[in-house]
Motif scaffolding. Sequence first.
Motif, short mmCIF file in Angstrom:
data_model
loop_
_atom_site.label_atom_id
_atom_site.label_comp_id
_atom_site.label_asym_id
_atom_site.label_seq_id
_atom_site.Cartn_x
_atom_site.Cartn_y
_atom_site.Cartn_z
N PRO A 37 -6.54 0.47 -13.03
CA PRO A 37 -7.56 0.75 -13.83
C PRO A 37 -8.12 2.04 -14.01
N HIS A 83 -14.98 -0.86 -14.78
CA HIS A 83 -13.65 -0.68 -14.67
C HIS A 83 -12.98 -1.13 -15.96
N SER A 84 -11.72 -0.78 -16.58
CA SER A 84 -11.12 -1.56 -17.55
C SER A 84 -9.83 -1.63 -16.78
N SER A 85 -9.15 -2.95 -16.81
CA SER A 85 -7.75 -3.20 -16.34
C SER A 85 -6.93 -2.66 -16.96
N GLU A 88 -6.39 -4.49 -20.24
CA GLU A 88 -7.30 -4.11 -21.16
C GLU A 88 -7.10 -2.94 -21.96
N ALA A 97 -10.91 1.25 -24.09
CA ALA A 97 -10.76 0.95 -22.69
C ALA A 97 -11.82 1.73 -21.99
N LEU A 100 -15.45 0.62 -22.97
CA LEU A 100 -15.71 -0.74 -22.06
C LEU A 100 -16.22 -0.43 -20.75
N ALA A 101 -15.40 0.40 -20.11
CA ALA A 101 -15.75 0.57 -18.64
C ALA A 101 -17.01 1.31 -18.55
N ARG A 104 -19.75 -0.87 -19.17
CA ARG A 104 -20.08 -1.85 -17.74
C ARG A 104 -20.72 -0.93 -16.71
#
Length: 236
Positions: A37, A83-85, A88, A97, A100-101, A104
Motif C-alpha cells: 500500500p 492506507h490505499s491498497s 486502489e 490514492a 484517499l489515504a 483516511r
Amino acid sequence: MPYEPPTHTVERSLRATTGAKIVAGVDEVGRGAWAGPVTVCAAVTGLRRPPAGLTDSKLLTRERRTALAAELTTWVTAHGLGHSSPEEIDKLGMTEALRLAATRALDALPVRPDAVILDGKHDYLGAPWRVRTVIKGDQSCIAVAAASVLAKVQRDAMMAELGAGCSEFSFEDNVGYPSPAHRAALEELGPTPHHRLSWAYLDSLPRWQHLKRPRIAPDVIDLESEGQLGFDFTGA
C-alpha cells in the motif's frame, strides 16, 4: 552527516496567519514501491519539544526509527494512519490514492485539524482542508517529521507481514521497493496479489506483461523520481 533539527516554524506561522489552533503534519511512504500500500500518517504535536533525534525517517536507521516511533506514539497529541491498497492505486492512480489515504489518516484523528502541513510540493489533498505544502517538510517541520517516522515504521511492519507468505520477494528487507532480489522473484514467479499491476516494472518482464493494467490519466506526482522505474532499492 549533520542536519538541522525540525522546528515548529511553519506551524507557528499557520497559527499566526490563519488562526489555526490544531495543525497536523502529514507525510506518506510507499509512493514509489512496486508492491504494498501507500501509507499516510497525520500527526498533531502541539508546540512541545520533540524527542531527541527526530527527523525525516529516511535519515534514520531502521533500529532508530523503530525506537523513535515507539516514543512518538505516546509523545504526539494525536496521530492517525491511512492506507490505499495496490488495487486502489491501480484503479485510481497515485494522486487520488494518496488523497484517499491522507483523508483516511485525517479522519482517524480524534480531533479535526484547522490546517495541514503537507510534505512535498504537490497538494494532493485539496479541499476542504487548508493545506500548506513544504518541500522537505519531513526534515524541517516537527509534526511532518513525526508523521514520516510513524508512517514508515507502520508500513515496514505491514510489508514484513505480507512477506511471510511470499518469502522469495524479500519484502521484510525491500518493503516492496525495487531491489535485485525483488526483481529476480518477479521474473521467476510473476507479481503477487500485493503488487501494483499498472506499474512500469511489468514492461520489462516479458512473461508477465499480459498482466499489466492500463494507466489512468497521468498523475500529478512524478513517480519516476520516486523510484518506480528504477531497480535500485530506495526504501523511502
